[in-house]
Write an enzyme that holds these catalytic residues in place. Sequence first.
Site, short mmCIF file in Angstrom:
data_model
loop_
_atom_site.label_atom_id
_atom_site.label_comp_id
_atom_site.label_asym_id
_atom_site.label_seq_id
_atom_site.Cartn_x
_atom_site.Cartn_y
_atom_site.Cartn_z
N ILE A 22 7.20 13.79 14.67
CA ILE A 22 5.84 13.28 14.60
C ILE A 22 5.72 12.48 13.30
O ILE A 22 6.51 12.67 12.38
CB ILE A 22 4.78 14.41 14.64
CG1 ILE A 22 5.02 15.46 13.55
CG2 ILE A 22 4.76 15.06 16.00
CD1 ILE A 22 3.99 16.57 13.53
N ASP A 23 4.77 11.57 13.26
CA ASP A 23 4.63 10.69 12.11
C ASP A 23 4.36 11.47 10.83
O ASP A 23 3.72 12.53 10.86
CB ASP A 23 3.48 9.69 12.32
CG ASP A 23 3.77 8.69 13.42
OD1 ASP A 23 4.94 8.58 13.82
OD2 ASP A 23 2.82 8.03 13.88
N ARG A 24 4.81 10.93 9.73
CA ARG A 24 4.51 11.51 8.43
C ARG A 24 2.99 11.55 8.25
O ARG A 24 2.29 10.59 8.55
CB ARG A 24 5.13 10.65 7.32
CG ARG A 24 4.93 11.21 5.92
CD ARG A 24 5.52 10.25 4.90
NE ARG A 24 6.93 10.00 5.18
CZ ARG A 24 7.63 9.01 4.61
NH1 ARG A 24 7.04 8.18 3.79
NH2 ARG A 24 8.90 8.86 4.90
N THR A 26 1.07 13.51 9.96
CA THR A 26 0.52 14.12 11.18
C THR A 26 0.81 15.61 11.16
O THR A 26 1.91 16.03 10.81
CB THR A 26 1.14 13.49 12.44
OG1 THR A 26 0.95 12.09 12.41
CG2 THR A 26 0.53 14.06 13.70
#
Length: 209
Positions: A22-24, A26
Amino acid sequence: GAIELLRAARPKLRDLSLVHRIDRGTSGCLVIAKKRSALRKLQEKFRLGVVEKNYLALVVGDWQFGERLVDAPLLVDHRRKGERHVVISDAGKSAKTLMSLSRSFGRYSLLQCRALTGRTHQIRVHAKYTGHPIVGDERYGGISDNAVAFKIGLKRLFLHAQSISFPEDSGNDLHFVAPLSDDLQQFLDRVSSGSKTKKSEKDKMSSAD
């Protein structure tokens, strides 16, 4: 990163690996495999599209689309400051996100987002594409919108991987849920309180007229 911290905490699990990312910035659900055999099986489920991923995203503006399927191909255009930057492009890969309103706060809207594909920065770019960028997104959001949110108390991207589910080998579905993190819930409480105050003042003015 998350996997390095987990490996340091569990040194006996030598094959500990992230099944997806998952995106940094998030928060929420992550799937982690303890064995290489499990990693391969789980990654295959992602490739087959049998994994259901649901996110909560707070976006700028009053969402008026009801339930909307955003079908817009994504292309990793180039890197900015050493990180990937994604754009909508016919030359990109197919990307689909189902978005629907969970709650309105006037200035902001809380959306339920189901990622039907798993492209880099997919929900963030699709949110921007609809004209409602995610609050706190310093890559795809608006500078002035973010400045207001940061002043209210937000400290990061308001994107949360709320739940994930996939079938196990027996055919039964495994379903996991991560409650909204404290920092994001506190920000929602602040904007909710603010929107109620404004509505009350508006009602009083209307009554006086």
